[in-house]
Design a protein around this motif. Structure first.
Motif, PDB file in Angstrom:
ATOM      1  N   ILE A 126     -50.827  43.173   9.304  1.00 17.88           N
ATOM      2  CA  ILE A 126     -51.546  44.391   8.364  1.00 17.88           C
ATOM      3  C   ILE A 126     -51.089  45.701   8.840  1.00 17.88           C
ATOM      4  O   ILE A 126     -50.506  46.591   8.378  1.00 17.88           O
ATOM      5  N   ALA A 127     -51.370  45.858  10.274  1.00 18.51           N
ATOM      6  CA  ALA A 127     -51.145  47.295  10.960  1.00 18.51           C
ATOM      7  C   ALA A 127     -49.502  47.265  10.819  1.00 18.51           C
ATOM      8  O   ALA A 127     -49.243  48.505  10.584  1.00 18.51           O
ATOM      9  N   SER A 128     -48.515  46.345  10.775  1.00 19.88           N
ATOM     10  CA  SER A 128     -47.171  46.600  10.988  1.00 19.88           C
ATOM     11  C   SER A 128     -46.651  47.000   9.372  1.00 19.88           C
ATOM     12  O   SER A 128     -46.074  47.815   9.222  1.00 19.88           O
ATOM     13  N   LEU A 129     -47.319  46.367   8.414  1.00 17.83           N
ATOM     14  CA  LEU A 129     -47.136  46.733   6.996  1.00 17.83           C
ATOM     15  C   LEU A 129     -47.481  48.129   6.755  1.00 17.83           C
ATOM     16  O   LEU A 129     -46.896  48.981   6.068  1.00 17.83           O
TER      17      LEU A 129
ATOM     18  N   TYR B 247     -47.763  50.376   8.693  1.00 19.66           N
ATOM     19  CA  TYR B 247     -46.733  51.425   9.564  1.00 19.66           C
ATOM     20  C   TYR B 247     -45.700  51.720   8.720  1.00 19.66           C
ATOM     21  O   TYR B 247     -45.184  52.655   8.332  1.00 19.66           O
ATOM     22  N   ALA B 248     -45.084  50.573   8.015  1.00 14.89           N
ATOM     23  CA  ALA B 248     -44.093  50.888   7.131  1.00 14.89           C
ATOM     24  C   ALA B 248     -44.318  51.452   5.909  1.00 14.89           C
ATOM     25  O   ALA B 248     -43.316  52.214   5.588  1.00 14.89           O
ATOM     26  N   VAL B 249     -45.570  51.443   5.412  1.00 10.44           N
ATOM     27  CA  VAL B 249     -45.981  52.084   4.084  1.00 10.44           C
ATOM     28  C   VAL B 249     -46.294  53.756   4.494  1.00 10.44           C
ATOM     29  O   VAL B 249     -45.682  54.519   3.676  1.00 10.44           O
ATOM     30  N   LYS B 250     -46.900  53.694   5.488  1.00  8.62           N
ATOM     31  CA  LYS B 250     -47.550  55.161   5.927  1.00  8.62           C
ATOM     32  C   LYS B 250     -46.397  56.313   6.693  1.00  8.62           C
ATOM     33  O   LYS B 250     -46.118  57.185   6.331  1.00  8.62           O
ATOM     34  N   LYS B 251     -45.686  55.335   7.409  1.00  7.07           N
ATOM     35  CA  LYS B 251     -45.068  56.046   8.365  1.00  7.07           C
ATOM     36  C   LYS B 251     -43.376  56.112   7.882  1.00  7.07           C
ATOM     37  O   LYS B 251     -42.872  57.238   8.121  1.00  7.07           O
TER      38      LYS B 251
ATOM     39  N   ILE C 147     -54.603  51.576   3.316  1.00  6.97           N
ATOM     40  CA  ILE C 147     -53.520  52.239   3.267  1.00  6.97           C
ATOM     41  C   ILE C 147     -52.578  51.584   2.018  1.00  6.97           C
ATOM     42  O   ILE C 147     -52.024  52.548   1.171  1.00  6.97           O
ATOM     43  N   ILE C 148     -52.492  50.275   2.084  1.00 11.71           N
ATOM     44  CA  ILE C 148     -51.633  49.609   0.968  1.00 11.71           C
ATOM     45  C   ILE C 148     -52.321  50.005  -0.455  1.00 11.71           C
ATOM     46  O   ILE C 148     -51.530  50.261  -1.485  1.00 11.71           O
TER      47      ILE C 148
ATOM     48  N   GLN D 141     -46.796  55.165  -5.118  1.00  9.95           N
ATOM     49  CA  GLN D 141     -45.914  55.192  -3.937  1.00  9.95           C
ATOM     50  C   GLN D 141     -45.152  53.999  -3.438  1.00  9.95           C
ATOM     51  O   GLN D 141     -44.424  53.912  -2.614  1.00  9.95           O
ATOM     52  N   LEU D 142     -45.782  52.799  -3.815  1.00 12.44           N
ATOM     53  CA  LEU D 142     -45.597  51.500  -3.396  1.00 12.44           C
ATOM     54  C   LEU D 142     -45.742  50.576  -4.400  1.00 12.44           C
ATOM     55  O   LEU D 142     -46.541  50.630  -5.348  1.00 12.44           O
ATOM     56  N   MET D 143     -44.865  49.620  -4.648  1.00 10.96           N
ATOM     57  CA  MET D 143     -44.779  48.544  -5.396  1.00 10.96           C
ATOM     58  C   MET D 143     -44.773  47.148  -4.531  1.00 10.96           C
ATOM     59  O   MET D 143     -44.023  47.134  -3.618  1.00 10.96           O
ATOM     60  N   ILE D 144     -45.759  46.107  -5.131  1.00 14.25           N
ATOM     61  CA  ILE D 144     -45.601  45.099  -4.359  1.00 14.25           C
ATOM     62  C   ILE D 144     -45.146  43.838  -5.281  1.00 14.25           C
ATOM     63  O   ILE D 144     -45.544  43.880  -6.385  1.00 14.25           O
TER      64      ILE D 144
END
Length: 209
Positions: free
Chosen positions: A72-75, A77-81, A180-181, A189-192
């Motif tokens: 979750i933390a890795s994803l 990071y991808a979304v937020k940073k 965050i997701i 801002q994001l699509m899954i």
């Protein structure tokens, strides 16, 4: 990504952005187009099956694309940073982790029925199966086992269907456990997207839920 997968499946992969110039260009940072949560299976490397290059995909891989705090933390990071606009949860055919989950679930059900003295008690114990799965010491049962059970309840218990259900369940867990997701989805801002890779054809099937 789907165009890249089409090239790969047809044996026409271009292997883009894998040269010295691209490598040097990326030394100061990355701006991937998408994040991919995929199985760690050696037959399912996202960069290859989508025919992508250096810096194109932010990939996180675990057996059966199971999630924990590090995933979750890795994803996040991808979304937020890194501001990826697409998160793909990628399952695949003949997943060994889900086959293991099936075996462990069968063992648990056998243990439950062995505890019961009659059919009514068996039914009562089976009613608590969701709770037992959620509290299991086995991460395979807690995450993949519940996907197998959900598929069986929907009378979709062939492995192909279990794999599709597991992708949907994984997406639900990501959204449930990551603010965050959730915020990125709410702000558009994001699509899954859920997807499933077919080992025999090399094609990626986009799933709809």
């Amino acid at each position: 990504m789907l165009q890249g997968n089409k090239r790969f499946a047809e044996g026409k992969a271009e292997h883009p952005w894998q040269d010295k110039e691209t490598r040097n260009m990326l030394t100061d940072g990355q701006k991937p187009d998408a994040a991919v949560l995929a199985c760690a299976d050696s037959r399912v490397p996202p960069e290859i099956i989508f025919d992508q290059g250096l810096g194109d995909l932010f990939t996180v891989r675990t057996a059966g694309q199971m999630i924990d705090d590090a995933v979750i933390a890795s994803l996040e990071y991808a979304v937020k940073k890194l501001h990826v606009s697409l998160l793909c949860v990628l399952g695949h055919g003949r997943c060994g982790a889900l086959q293991m989950a099936e075996r462990e679930l069968n063992d648990l059900i056998h243990a439950i029925t062995a505890e019961a003295d009659d059919s009514l008690e068996t039914a009562d114990l089976m009613d608590s199966l969701d709770e037992r799965l959620a509290q299991s010491d086995s991460i395979v049962l807690r995450q993949a086992g519940i996907s197998v059970w959900q598929a069986r309840q929907a009378e979709a218990d062939c492995l192909d269907d279990i794999e599709r259900v597991h992708v949907a369940h994984t997406i639900e867990m990501l959204v449930e456990h990551s603010e965050i997701i959730r915020q990125a989805l709410a702000s558009e801002q994001l699509m899954i997207v859920g997807a499933r890779y077919q080992l025999d054809t090399g094609r990626v099937e986009v799933l709809s839920f």
